[in-house]
Scaffold this active site. Structure first.
Site, PDB file in Angstrom:
ATOM      1  N   SER A 143      33.285  46.221  40.497  1.00 10.79           N
ATOM      2  CA  SER A 143      32.998  47.424  41.286  1.00 10.79           C
ATOM      3  C   SER A 143      33.151  47.118  42.765  1.00 10.79           C
ATOM      4  CB  SER A 143      31.569  47.901  41.013  1.00 10.79           C
ATOM      5  OG  SER A 143      31.180  48.881  41.951  1.00 10.79           O
ATOM      6  N   TYR A 162      22.481  46.555  42.350  1.00  7.10           N
ATOM      7  CA  TYR A 162      23.773  46.627  41.654  1.00  7.10           C
ATOM      8  C   TYR A 162      24.853  45.883  42.428  1.00  7.10           C
ATOM      9  CZ  TYR A 162      27.823  48.862  39.380  1.00  7.10           C
ATOM     10  OH  TYR A 162      28.996  49.115  38.700  1.00  7.10           O
ATOM     11  N   LYS A 166      26.906  42.643  41.086  1.00 10.43           N
ATOM     12  CA  LYS A 166      28.356  42.663  40.883  1.00 10.43           C
ATOM     13  C   LYS A 166      29.046  41.552  41.687  1.00 10.43           C
ATOM     14  CE  LYS A 166      29.292  45.937  37.917  1.00 10.43           C
ATOM     15  NZ  LYS A 166      30.005  45.656  36.650  1.00 10.43           N
ATOM     16  N   THR A 197      34.011  59.574  35.206  1.00 10.79           N
ATOM     17  CA  THR A 197      33.536  59.335  33.838  1.00 10.79           C
ATOM     18  C   THR A 197      32.587  60.435  33.375  1.00 10.79           C
ATOM     19  OG1 THR A 197      31.675  57.988  34.638  1.00 10.79           O
ATOM     20  CG2 THR A 197      33.737  56.830  34.140  1.00 10.79           C
TER      21      THR A 197
END
Length: 266
Positions: A143, A162, A166, A197
């Site tokens: 990401s 996050y 990552k 998505t």
């Protein structure tokens, strides 16, 4: 016949990987999901060459059991592993606005377990089968959140845990590459860019997610020019595999981002 394992296969990019690989009836595709009963999009595919396996990617024992099931079906070998599973807690805080130090620590640990440790466990579980495979390829979906340059260019303060997870995940991929390059393995960590998505999202955004989106929107507004529209999952997976299939072993372990037809090293 070529064999593929896709983690995080219940929806989004993972589901599209399963669709992509299973389009060729000669391929064996193993879709790893946390819960079979809720993997309705996968079940609706109804493909005879797709096997759905339940395993939590943060649980080494569950992953070992999944690898044993794959081994039984393939003759103890595997050609491709797609590490797609991962998640963000999306608490809606910047690094200095968590309500307590414990909340910050818990958020970091939760994201590292879901996005970093999970990749180490998943890869280790299937390594014995990959060693016997003909392709020896491991793709890990990354990401832009874990890209230091993107963070500094846009002043992104959102998705603290996050982003850290990552970035650490990219190093996990590099460590595997350093260990197994001489054995013919190709490891690659790649960010597909912005992907829509929403078609397979099963719940509305949480208050924390909405706050994260506001923070991200403010940061992305600093990018010059008009950003391209999000890719469909089909466009994203085709683009990822185009890059991955031609990636040379000499550059195994790199972390890259795909932007349209361009591939940027990070």
């Amino acid at each position: 016949m070529p064999s593929y394992v896709v983690t995080g296969a219940a929806r989004g990019i993972g589901l599209q990987f399963v669709k992509h690989f299973s389009a060729d009836s000669a391929n064996q595709v193993f879709a790893i999901v946390r819960n079979k009963s809720t993997a309705t999009f996968l079940q609706e595919l109804g493909k005879s060459n797709v096997t759905i396996i339940e395993a939590d990617v943060t649980d080494p024992k569950a992953l070992s059991a999944a690898a044993a099931e794959v081994a039984k079906a393939t003759g103890n070998k595997l050609d491709y592993l797609i590490n797609n599973a991962g998640s963000s807690t999306n608490p809606g805080f910047a690094i200095d606005t968590f309500p307590t130090p414990e909340a910050l620590e818990n958020d970091l640990l939760a994201n590292i377990k879901a996005n970093t440790i999970s990749v180490a466990h998943s890869t280790n579980a299937f390594l014995p089968l990959l060693k016997n495979g003909s392709s020896k390829k491991v793709l890990t979906v990354s990401s832009g959140a874990g890209n230091v340059n993107v963070t500094l260019k846009t002043d992104v303060a959102a998705q603290v845990g996050y982003s850290v997870a990552k970035a650490a995940m990219n190093m996990v991929v590099a460590k595997f590459a350093a260990q197994y390059r001489d054995d013919g393995f190709v490891f690659l960590s790649i960010c597909p860019g912005m992907v829509d998505t929403s078609a397979t999202k099963t719940s509305p955004p949480t208050p924390g997610e909405l706050e994260e989106y506001k923070m991200l929107g403010k940061s992305f507004s600093k990018i010059e020019g008009t950003p391209p529209p999000p890719l469909s999952t089909e466009e994203a997976v085709k683009g990822l595999m185009k890059v991955f299939d031609s990636w040379p072993i000499e550059r195994s372990g790199m972390s890259v981002s795909r932007h349209g037809s361009e591939v940027w090293e990070v």
